[in-house]
Design a protein around this motif. Structure first.
Motif, PDB file in Angstrom:
ATOM      1  N   GLY A  96       0.809  -1.208   0.000  1.00 21.72           N
ATOM      2  CA  GLY A  96       0.000   0.000   0.000  1.00 21.72           C
ATOM      3  C   GLY A  96       0.838   1.252   0.000  1.00 21.72           C
ATOM      4  N   GLU A  97       2.174   1.093   0.028  1.00 31.85           N
ATOM      5  CA  GLU A  97       3.076   2.240   0.139  1.00 31.85           C
ATOM      6  C   GLU A  97       4.035   2.383  -1.029  1.00 31.85           C
ATOM      7  N   LEU A  98       4.327   1.293  -1.745  1.00 34.32           N
ATOM      8  CA  LEU A  98       5.302   1.322  -2.832  1.00 34.32           C
ATOM      9  C   LEU A  98       4.691   0.634  -4.047  1.00 34.32           C
ATOM     10  N   ASP A 159      10.791   5.829  -3.053  1.00 39.31           N
ATOM     11  CA  ASP A 159      10.991   5.488  -4.467  1.00 39.31           C
ATOM     12  C   ASP A 159      11.456   4.043  -4.641  1.00 39.31           C
ATOM     13  N   ASP A 160      12.485   3.667  -3.853  1.00 37.10           N
ATOM     14  CA  ASP A 160      13.061   2.329  -3.981  1.00 37.10           C
ATOM     15  C   ASP A 160      12.616   1.383  -2.874  1.00 37.10           C
ATOM     16  N   PRO A 189      12.603  -2.978  -7.338  1.00 39.51           N
ATOM     17  CA  PRO A 189      13.634  -3.706  -8.085  1.00 39.51           C
ATOM     18  C   PRO A 189      15.048  -3.263  -7.736  1.00 39.51           C
ATOM     19  N   LYS A 190      15.273  -1.956  -7.609  1.00 40.64           N
ATOM     20  CA  LYS A 190      16.618  -1.459  -7.320  1.00 40.64           C
ATOM     21  C   LYS A 190      17.091  -1.915  -5.949  1.00 40.64           C
ATOM     22  N   ALA A 191      16.203  -1.927  -4.960  1.00 35.29           N
ATOM     23  CA  ALA A 191      16.568  -2.364  -3.612  1.00 35.29           C
ATOM     24  C   ALA A 191      16.936  -3.841  -3.599  1.00 35.29           C
ATOM     25  N   LEU A 192      16.165  -4.675  -4.296  1.00 36.12           N
ATOM     26  CA  LEU A 192      16.473  -6.095  -4.333  1.00 36.12           C
ATOM     27  C   LEU A 192      17.791  -6.367  -5.065  1.00 36.12           C
TER      28      LEU A 192
END
Length: 231
Positions: A96-98, A159-160, A189-192
């Motif tokens: 619900g946040e990203l 964002d990430d 995706p960038k965080a993973l």
């Protein structure tokens, strides 16, 4: 690390509701044994020191032992009945946040009693794809330090990733429905790509004052291949 080490565990008990009643029960049992031994001595011996010492007479002491034993047993039963059970899930999307979350971690309390947050800690490791300039402290860190570590990897909150500020005193909702849980973390995706490990350690206090702890494996190396894990 063994899988059992990720299970919920009780790390401390309330002295007010457990240790003090137990200590008083031991004292009362010793006093009762003293009075029983003294009652079987000759009258002349009972008048000598230290047999003259009396804290409670035998009948009163027996009543106190029965009362304290009942308190200890009732407390143990309440602990089983009112124990919180921290259950968590990690799923693809549903944040619900990203909007572009590839991994969303939520926690619920599936037990019979309340769970009030005592503390939250994080453990982060960067993936091999990241530069050596990233500053990632080892071990468990606070939320501000965790956010600073993610920033050093070039990750921006909102964002990430999303990381809930679940402060001390917050309640984990009592429900067995996963979608009604508290969203702790969402990763894009960038965080993973830049993280190989992200664990969350949550400590909660139950209605009796006992403290429970559970570690959540939010990211493991296998997460890159299989984004979904439910525990």
């Amino acid at each position: 690390m063994e899988e059992s080490q990720w299970d919920q565990r009780r790390i401390s008990t309330s002295g007010r509701t457990l240790r003090w009643p137990r200590a008083l029960l031991v004292f009362a049992l010793v006093d009762l044994a003293w009075e029983i031994v003294k009652a079987n001595l000759n009258a002349g011996v009972r008048d000598d020191w230290p047999w003259r010492l009396t804290v409670l007479d035998a009948s009163t002491c027996a009543a106190v032992v029965a009362l304290l034993a009942g308190i200890v047993v009732t407390r143990a039963q309440l602990s089983q009945t009112m124990q919180p059970v921290l259950s968590w899930s990690g799923v693809r999307g549903r944040s619900g946040e990203l909007a572009d979350s590839l991994r969303t971690v939520s926690v619920v309390n599936a037990g019979g009693g309340r769970a009030v947050v005592r503390s939250i800690a994080y453990r982060i490791q960067a993936s091999s794809a990241c530069s050596d300039s990233a500053v990632i402290p080892s071990g468990w860190v606070s939320r501000p330090t965790a956010i600073a570590s993610l920033a050093s990897l070039g990750l921006n909150g909102g964002d990430d990733y999303f990381m809930l500020h679940l402060g001390s005193g917050a309640a984990v909702p009592m429900t067995n429905v996963r979608k009604e849980g508290t969203e702790l973390l969402a990763l894009g995706p960038k965080a993973l790509e830049k993280l190989s490990v992200l664990d969350i350690r949550i400590q909660v206090v139950d209605v009796l004052g006992d403290v429970y702890e559970r570690d959540l494996q939010c990211i493991r190396p296998s997460s890159a291949a299989a984004r979904v894990r439910v525990v």
